[in-house]
Design a protein around this motif. Structure first.
Motif, mmCIF file in Angstrom:
data_model
loop_
_atom_site.group_PDB
_atom_site.id
_atom_site.type_symbol
_atom_site.label_atom_id
_atom_site.label_comp_id
_atom_site.label_asym_id
_atom_site.label_seq_id
_atom_site.Cartn_x
_atom_site.Cartn_y
_atom_site.Cartn_z
ATOM 1 N N PRO A 6 -6.608 1.026 3.678
ATOM 2 C CA PRO A 6 -6.124 1.300 5.016
ATOM 3 C C PRO A 6 -7.281 1.748 5.916
ATOM 4 O O PRO A 6 -8.220 2.405 5.441
ATOM 5 C CB PRO A 6 -5.120 2.425 4.808
ATOM 6 C CG PRO A 6 -4.837 2.408 3.356
ATOM 7 C CD PRO A 6 -6.081 1.959 2.705
ATOM 8 N N ALA A 7 -7.212 1.380 7.166
ATOM 9 C CA ALA A 7 -8.297 1.731 8.086
ATOM 10 C C ALA A 7 -7.793 1.619 9.515
ATOM 11 O O ALA A 7 -6.753 1.019 9.774
ATOM 12 C CB ALA A 7 -9.476 0.783 7.877
ATOM 13 N N CYS A 8 -8.541 2.208 10.427
ATOM 14 C CA CYS A 8 -8.245 2.019 11.852
ATOM 15 C C CYS A 8 -9.472 1.390 12.483
ATOM 16 O O CYS A 8 -10.600 1.617 12.021
ATOM 17 C CB CYS A 8 -7.961 3.354 12.535
ATOM 18 S SG CYS A 8 -6.490 4.167 11.866
ATOM 19 N N LYS A 9 -9.263 0.574 13.499
ATOM 20 C CA LYS A 9 -10.411 0.010 14.185
ATOM 21 C C LYS A 9 -10.131 -0.149 15.666
ATOM 22 O O LYS A 9 -8.972 -0.170 16.087
ATOM 23 C CB LYS A 9 -10.845 -1.291 13.535
ATOM 24 C CG LYS A 9 -9.858 -2.429 13.579
ATOM 25 C CD LYS A 9 -10.496 -3.643 12.901
ATOM 26 C CE LYS A 9 -9.653 -4.886 13.075
ATOM 27 N NZ LYS A 9 -10.300 -6.067 12.506
ATOM 28 N N VAL A 53 0.875 -1.172 0.000
ATOM 29 C CA VAL A 53 0.000 0.000 0.000
ATOM 30 C C VAL A 53 0.911 1.221 0.000
ATOM 31 O O VAL A 53 1.872 1.280 0.772
ATOM 32 C CB VAL A 53 -0.917 0.031 1.241
ATOM 33 C CG1 VAL A 53 -1.805 1.266 1.213
ATOM 34 C CG2 VAL A 53 -1.773 -1.217 1.327
ATOM 35 N N LEU A 54 0.625 2.159 -0.886
ATOM 36 C CA LEU A 54 1.405 3.393 -0.968
ATOM 37 C C LEU A 54 0.634 4.486 -0.235
ATOM 38 O O LEU A 54 -0.543 4.704 -0.516
ATOM 39 C CB LEU A 54 1.560 3.772 -2.446
ATOM 40 C CG LEU A 54 2.275 5.060 -2.768
ATOM 41 C CD1 LEU A 54 3.779 4.870 -2.713
ATOM 42 C CD2 LEU A 54 1.887 5.552 -4.147
ATOM 43 N N HIS A 55 1.302 5.137 0.708
ATOM 44 C CA HIS A 55 0.633 6.167 1.522
ATOM 45 C C HIS A 55 1.262 7.536 1.304
ATOM 46 O O HIS A 55 2.481 7.641 1.250
ATOM 47 C CB HIS A 55 0.843 5.876 3.008
ATOM 48 C CG HIS A 55 -0.104 4.897 3.571
ATOM 49 N ND1 HIS A 55 -1.104 5.243 4.433
ATOM 50 C CD2 HIS A 55 -0.213 3.569 3.402
ATOM 51 C CE1 HIS A 55 -1.778 4.169 4.777
ATOM 52 N NE2 HIS A 55 -1.263 3.129 4.171
ATOM 53 N N SER A 56 0.427 8.555 1.250
ATOM 54 C CA SER A 56 0.939 9.927 1.318
ATOM 55 C C SER A 56 0.295 10.585 2.524
ATOM 56 O O SER A 56 -0.937 10.588 2.636
ATOM 57 C CB SER A 56 0.536 10.723 0.077
ATOM 58 O OG SER A 56 1.244 10.275 -1.034
ATOM 59 N N SER A 57 1.109 11.104 3.420
ATOM 60 C CA SER A 57 0.533 11.796 4.572
ATOM 61 C C SER A 57 1.413 12.985 4.940
ATOM 62 O O SER A 57 2.507 13.156 4.395
ATOM 63 C CB SER A 57 0.384 10.841 5.750
ATOM 64 O OG SER A 57 1.613 10.218 6.010
ATOM 65 N N ILE A 92 -11.108 5.422 7.181
ATOM 66 C CA ILE A 92 -10.992 4.595 5.976
ATOM 67 C C ILE A 92 -10.226 5.399 4.926
ATOM 68 O O ILE A 92 -10.569 6.544 4.644
ATOM 69 C CB ILE A 92 -12.383 4.194 5.430
ATOM 70 C CG1 ILE A 92 -13.076 3.226 6.411
ATOM 71 C CG2 ILE A 92 -12.270 3.543 4.060
ATOM 72 C CD1 ILE A 92 -14.472 2.805 6.008
ATOM 73 N N GLY A 93 -9.184 4.789 4.348
ATOM 74 C CA GLY A 93 -8.420 5.453 3.298
ATOM 75 C C GLY A 93 -8.908 5.011 1.927
ATOM 76 O O GLY A 93 -9.883 4.263 1.813
ATOM 77 N N TYR A 94 -8.231 5.494 0.889
ATOM 78 C CA TYR A 94 -8.638 5.134 -0.475
ATOM 79 C C TYR A 94 -8.506 3.631 -0.707
ATOM 80 O O TYR A 94 -7.449 3.052 -0.486
ATOM 81 C CB TYR A 94 -7.741 5.850 -1.489
ATOM 82 C CG TYR A 94 -8.147 7.269 -1.802
ATOM 83 C CD1 TYR A 94 -9.226 7.857 -1.179
ATOM 84 C CD2 TYR A 94 -7.441 8.022 -2.726
ATOM 85 C CE1 TYR A 94 -9.590 9.151 -1.474
ATOM 86 C CE2 TYR A 94 -7.791 9.323 -3.022
ATOM 87 C CZ TYR A 94 -8.871 9.879 -2.382
ATOM 88 O OH TYR A 94 -9.224 11.158 -2.670
ATOM 89 N N PRO A 95 -9.550 3.000 -1.213
ATOM 90 C CA PRO A 95 -9.489 1.555 -1.449
ATOM 91 C C PRO A 95 -9.019 1.221 -2.858
ATOM 92 O O PRO A 95 -9.024 2.062 -3.745
ATOM 93 C CB PRO A 95 -10.949 1.143 -1.268
ATOM 94 C CG PRO A 95 -11.738 2.338 -1.683
ATOM 95 C CD PRO A 95 -10.886 3.550 -1.436
ATOM 96 N N ALA A 142 -4.068 -2.391 7.248
ATOM 97 C CA ALA A 142 -4.722 -2.564 5.949
ATOM 98 C C ALA A 142 -5.818 -3.619 6.079
ATOM 99 O O ALA A 142 -5.552 -4.750 6.505
ATOM 100 C CB ALA A 142 -3.703 -2.980 4.906
ATOM 101 N N ALA A 143 -7.040 -3.240 5.737
ATOM 102 C CA ALA A 143 -8.159 -4.196 5.733
ATOM 103 C C ALA A 143 -8.132 -4.901 4.376
ATOM 104 O O ALA A 143 -7.963 -4.261 3.336
ATOM 105 C CB ALA A 143 -9.468 -3.460 5.926
ATOM 106 N N ILE A 144 -8.262 -6.230 4.403
ATOM 107 C CA ILE A 144 -8.264 -7.016 3.163
ATOM 108 C C ILE A 144 -9.566 -7.815 3.139
ATOM 109 O O ILE A 144 -9.841 -8.592 4.049
ATOM 110 C CB ILE A 144 -7.050 -7.970 3.117
ATOM 111 C CG1 ILE A 144 -5.753 -7.148 3.277
ATOM 112 C CG2 ILE A 144 -7.033 -8.778 1.816
ATOM 113 C CD1 ILE A 144 -4.515 -7.985 3.464
ATOM 114 N N ILE A 145 -10.362 -7.596 2.110
ATOM 115 C CA ILE A 145 -11.713 -8.164 2.101
ATOM 116 C C ILE A 145 -11.964 -8.963 0.832
ATOM 117 O O ILE A 145 -11.631 -8.524 -0.275
ATOM 118 C CB ILE A 145 -12.766 -7.026 2.250
ATOM 119 C CG1 ILE A 145 -12.600 -6.383 3.638
ATOM 120 C CG2 ILE A 145 -14.187 -7.551 2.064
ATOM 121 C CD1 ILE A 145 -13.514 -5.244 3.936
#
Lengths: 453, 246
Positions: free
Chosen positions: A389-392, A50-54, A375-378, A402-405
């Motif tokens: 990406p997500a937090c829970k 997963v590529l992140h920009s923050s 929730i980040g871009y899927p 990273a949520a994988i569904i």
């Protein structure tokens, strides 16, 4: 007889294999202490990264800076968390979505830089750019790989946000390394969609406004005459004020009369093969108007013709966040994934991840109310997994990752896991999907997808 | 007397609920009846469907900050949404009579009072004062919404609009202070206005909404753009108002 036995063995094996499903919902945590996942991400087509920009605050600067990181989902650290790879890239980076062989990193002092994945993995923050283009650089860029790539040359399309400026490049490879990058076409896509005649300009309105312009012309010449004959300061000021107001009005009318109507075309995103573009647009279409405030400001998908003109091929009928296309599938339109608006069934304003199947024309939810906090871009992988990406919340703490569904194992209405789903992505399919990442060249015919069938 | 009756009729009929154009609705008559007290503006637009297979529509109402969401298809339910919460009115689609109506749920709605929150009450105050505004929603988690804060403020100033930056309600103030530092020049106010949220202005950052002489000019501007293009987008929203008086 032999054939029947063989068939039986095959059938039994298939059933056994099909039971080896990937988990319906999996979660790969990020390193402990990751509290903010940012919002802009891109998902690798094999689901490995997963590529992140923050944003972060650098100690060396007064201004917030951008951090671009790769999270390696399949190579974990000693705590079972995704490994983090720092990169020298900037702002919102967009990979060549087919294989991530190159990343387009915008807004460097020498324009758009192109970094190779191999180099990033090897040298991390110390990687240098392979190419750069100063003249084709802006934010919200997206990149597709065009039909006709070979192992010696890759054809990519890079579209920028502003005025939909687009360049088609050819990248030459020697011994699997990119050695040169040349633009062979340049222009603006979808001009025919964005600029259309202004329907507000009816002959009656035009006539009325022209009459008003005539009146303004008479009044201003009268004011000029009066101005030259008076010496009183206050009176002169009054004339100037009046003159300015009339001039402004005249300028407005003229600009209105000369305008063709420019429709909006927000957040364009290219499909993986660069042949389609999705955008939020209010450009008129001949559909039953399910209007947004009187216009059709909705997520639309256009086909890009060889001359860069566009044709509307799909209208979702509502707005979304930026969408992502699925990897191409031979003979199919494929799917798109996006974060939708705020779900009242969650008893609050909770974002929901949706997948829209363009062939079946079906929308499905893959997250349940209150399942995740951020929730980040899927994105969608080649074998059909959705990753974002997500937090829970887990008892006692908040974890991000990273949520994988597997969408096959999720109820499309509630977003909850179906306990006895008859369809799933098999573990076998995931392995095969990883196998093909070794192949350096994208095949627009979609051969990689056949492996997973 | 007749005048009064006619006036009353005119007022009540102006609040008559209508369904979204092109929608099919189970228990149409009853749903319209249930919607009537909430005084829909009937400016329906579609959002991502809450229940796949049905179409979900939203409209604002005559009460500032209160919206209606409708699921169109073979179900018969509406949601009334404001910052107090969400009320659900559900009819049994087989007889259109049995009604289940909930109280306003209180949880998971972005609320807040005090100077750090931009509420519907404050928004209405600005509208009533007929101010020209440029509302800009941003998040420290979205790169360009941070980087373009100054550019957008500059354009607002150039176009004589009051710049109103509003913060992602999911972000805590500490996070903003840490990122932006002590010299951050803008007022930090979190979105707590249903009028902003229902327009989907907190789904993507930045989003920009223009208010001209107290009137909200829809649709909002989605995403980041260069200064000259932003200026054009805002002007194109204002030109109809200024030139044609629409």
């Amino acid at each position: 007889m032999k054939k029947i036995i063989l068939l039986f063995v095959f059938a039994v094996t298939s059933v056994a294999v099909s039971k080896e499903c990937i988990p319906a919902k999996d979660f790969v945590p990020y390193p402990k202490g990751t509290k903010n996942i940012g919002m802009y991400q891109r998902i690798h087509p094999d689901g490995d990264y997963v590529l992140h920009s923050s944003m972060y605050r650098s100690s060396s600067s007064n201004d917030p800076a951008t951090a671009v990181q790769l999270f390696h989902l399949t190579q974990k650290d000693e705590n079972g968390a995704a490994r983090v790879i720092m990169t020298p890239m900037n702002d919102e980076v967009y990979p060549v979505m087919t294989d991530w062989s190159l990343f387009a990193s915008p807004n460097h002092n020498d324009g758009m830089r192109y970094y190779s994945l191999d180099k990033i993995l090897e040298k991390k923050q110390n990687s240098s750019a392979t190419f750069n283009d100063k003249s084709h650089n802006q934010y919200y860029q997206s990149v597709g790989e065009l039909e006709g790539s070979t192992s010696e040359s890759k054809k990519i399309r890079v579209t920028l946000y502003s005025s939909r400026r687009t360049k088609d490049y050819e990248i030459e490879y020697k011994e699997s390394q990119p050695v040169s990058m040349n633009a062979n076409k340049e222009g603006r896509i979808c001009d025919n969609i964005v600029s259309q005649p202004n329907k507000e300009l009816t002959p009656e309105k035009v006539e009325k406004l022209r009459q008003e312009l005539n009146t303004i012309a008479l009044k201003t010449s009268e004011l000029s005459r009066k101005y030259s004959t008076v010496n009183n300061g206050t009176e002169r000021e009054r004339y100037v004020a009046e003159f300015t107001a009339l001039s402004n009005r005249s300028r407005e009318i003229n600009s209105f009369l000369s305008s063709s109507l420019k429709y909006e075309f927000s957040s364009p995103v290219l499909s993986h093969n660069g042949a389609e573009v999705a955008a939020q647009s209010n450009a008129p279409i001949d559909l039953n108007s399910e209007n947004l405030f009187g216009s059709n400001y909705t997520q639309k998908i256009y086909k890009i013709n060889p001359d860069y003109s566009c044709e509307l091929i799909e209208d979702l009928g509502f707005q979304t966040q930026k969408i992502q296309f699925s990897p191409p599938v031979k003979g199919k339109k494929g799917k798109i994934i996006f974060v939708g608006g705020h779900n009242v069934y969650a008893r609050g304003y909770i974002n929901t991840v949706y997948i829209y199947d363009r062939d079946e024309k079906k929308l499905q939810k893959i997250t349940a109310p209150n399942e995740y906090m951020q929730i980040g871009y899927p994105g969608l992988t080649k074998d059909g997994r959705a990753i974002f990406p997500a937090c829970k919340v887990i008892p006692g703490e908040v974890i991000c990752g990273a949520a994988i569904i597997d969408p096959n194992q999720v109820d499309p209405e509630s977003g909850n896991v179906i306990q006895s789903s008859d369809k799933c992505i098999s573990k076998n399919s995931k392995e095969k999907s990883s196998e093909i990442k070794q192949k350096p060249t994208f095949n627009p015919e979609g051969s990689f997808y056949e492996i997973n069938k | 007397m007749l005048k009064k009756i006619l006036l009353l009729f005119a007022v009540t009929s102006s609040f008559a609920a209508e369904l979204p154009k092109g929608s099919t609705q189970k228990c149409e008559k009853q749903i319209l009846e249930e919607m009537r007290p909430f005084k829909s503006k009937n400016m329906w637009f579609r959002v991502a469907d809450t229940v796949p297979g049905h179409k979900t529509y939203r409209t604002s109402t005559q009460k500032f900050g209160q919206w209606i969401e409708l699921n169109s298809g073979d179900v018969a339910n509406i949601h009334i949404i404001n910052t107090e919460g969400i009320k659900e009115i559900k009819l049994n689609p087989s007889n259109c009579q049995t009604k289940i109506s909930t109280a306003f749920y209180k949880d998971k709605v972005f609320q807040g009072t005090g100077p750090n929150y931009f509420t519907d009450e404050e928004f209405l105050k600005q509208i009533n004062s007929k101010k020209d505004l440029m509302i800009y929603t941003w998040s420290p988690r979205m790169v360009y919404s941070v980087k373009l804060l100054n550019d957008y403020a500059e354009i607002a100033k150039k176009l004589h609009l009051q710049f109103v930056p509003l913060l992602d309600p999911e972000v805590n103030l500490e996070e903003v202070k840490q990122l932006m530092g002590k010299n951050f020049q803008f007022k930090i106010q979190k979105v707590a206005s249903n009028e902003i949220i229902m327009r989907e202005m907190i789904t993507h950052y930045p989003s920009t909404l223009v208010v001209y002489k107290g009137e909200i000019i829809d649709p909002f501007i989605f995403g980041a753009m260069p200064k000259d293009q932003l200026e054009y987008e805002i002007n194109s929203r204002l030109i109809n108002k200024r030139v044609l008086g629409k």
